[in-house]
Design an enzyme around this catalytic site. Structure first.
Site, PDB file in Angstrom:
ATOM      1  N   ASP A  51       0.811  -1.217   0.000  1.00  0.00           N
ATOM      2  CA  ASP A  51       0.000   0.000   0.000  1.00  0.00           C
ATOM      3  C   ASP A  51       0.842   1.263   0.000  1.00  0.00           C
ATOM      4  OD1 ASP A  51       0.629  -0.102   2.685  1.00  0.00           O
ATOM      5  OD2 ASP A  51      -1.285  -1.024   3.191  1.00  0.00           O
ATOM      6  N   LYS A  72      -4.099   4.020  -1.531  1.00  0.00           N
ATOM      7  CA  LYS A  72      -4.869   5.135  -2.102  1.00  0.00           C
ATOM      8  C   LYS A  72      -4.149   5.716  -3.298  1.00  0.00           C
ATOM      9  CE  LYS A  72      -7.181   6.849   1.959  1.00  0.00           C
ATOM     10  NZ  LYS A  72      -7.162   7.723   3.068  1.00  0.00           N
ATOM     11  N   MET A 186      -2.019   9.636  12.789  1.00  0.00           N
ATOM     12  CA  MET A 186      -3.186  10.144  12.054  1.00  0.00           C
ATOM     13  C   MET A 186      -3.874  11.267  12.842  1.00  0.00           C
ATOM     14  SD  MET A 186      -4.628   6.466  10.708  1.00  0.00           S
ATOM     15  CE  MET A 186      -4.183   5.547  12.181  1.00  0.00           C
TER      16      MET A 186
END
Ligand code: SAH
Length: 266
Positions: A51, A72, A186
């Site tokens: 990823d 993404k 995050m």
């Protein structure tokens, strides 16, 4: 010399059996933080499922493998977890040695456990290969000790994802009350809500904060601020993800030795 050293160690690396899935961590970004075990897995894999947080240069260690990107892409939503689970199960059932490679450690906010559940449910053998998680890499590269005798006795890794949203909220006030350092993954998008909640929970507004963007990567940036000023400092410096928020007195000691920190030479 380096290649010879790797070769001397390589014979002791585990064999990757066909039809198995290895859920592995690639470290915080720069390839130098790959473990030898993950390097050995890359060399043996038939398929690598990776990823966005994995440096594409890592894939050069697996020229024989088919690669599957499941992160993404700009402007597009990420691959649904169910699709990733189905892909690794299908590849393993086809007899491939499947390396599922994630940023940092697969089990630190990495959904490694969810993929393990899917594999176990499908009867596919798997194991975890640890990676250096972003928090410990970022603390080390910026010269902040993760624990420090006389200053801290614990360290919390927390996610800021969804902070301030209500429902499934982490109890920031109770975390604040421990007085121990916290590293928030995050947390950039919700920095104002998180810092306000920690102050409301009793942490002093002057508690030192380090904001660390892209640790070990070319875009690395470190801002030293405090709880009261962190959100504004992050906005003013236009900090981007990936970034970590380090809260606590462990940040303060960096000031004493910052000038002596040896820089990484390319
Ligand atoms: N499994 C990963 C974390 C995935 S969650 C690990 O163990 O590190 C993604 C978050 O990790 C990012 O939003 C950021 O908070 C953090 N992160 C990952 N790589 C980073 C890096 N190089 N520098 C700073 N933060 C990083």
């Amino acid at each position: 010399m380096l290649a010879a050293a790797v070769q001397r160690l390589a014979p002791s690396l585990p064999v990757f059996p066909a039809g198995h899935v290895w859920l592995a961590g690639a470290g915080p970004g720069d390839t130098r933080h790959l473990t030898l075990e993950v390097l050995g897995a890359l060399a043996q894999a038939d398929a690598v499922v990776y990823d966005a947080l994995v440096d594409p240069a890592v894939l050069r260690a697996a020229p024989q493998a088919a690669t599957h990107y499941v992160g993404k892409r700009a402007g597009e939503p990420s691959t649904p977890q169910a699709d990733i689970n189905a892909l690794i199960v299908r590849l393993a059932r086809g007899g491939a040695r499947v390396l599922r490679l994630k940023g940092g450690d697969p089990n630190v906010f990495g959904r490694g456990g969810e993929e393990a559940q899917a594999l176990a449910g499908a009867g596919i053998p798997f194991r975890f290969l640890p990676g250096l998680t972003a928090a410990f890499a970022a603390l080390a590269t910026t010269g902040i000790p993760a624990t420090l005798r006389g200053t801290s006795k614990a360290i919390t890794l927390a996610t800021g994802h969804g902070a301030g949203d209500g429902d499934d909220e982490l109890d920031w006030a109770r975390l604040a009350a421990t007085g121990q350092p916290i590293v928030v993954y995050m947390g950039l998008a919700r920095l104002a809500a998180i810092t306000a909640a920690l102050i409301a929970g009793g942490r002093a507004p002057q508690t030192p904060v380090a904001l660390i963007q892209s640790a070990t990567l070319p875009g690395e940036k470190v801002l030293i601020t405090d709880l009261a000023g962190a959100a504004e400092a992050a906005a003013a410096a236009r900090l981007r993800t990936p970034a970590l928020v380090v809260v606590g007195d462990i940040v303060r000691v960096r000031g004493a030795w910052q000038a002596r920190l040896s820089a990484v030479q390319p």
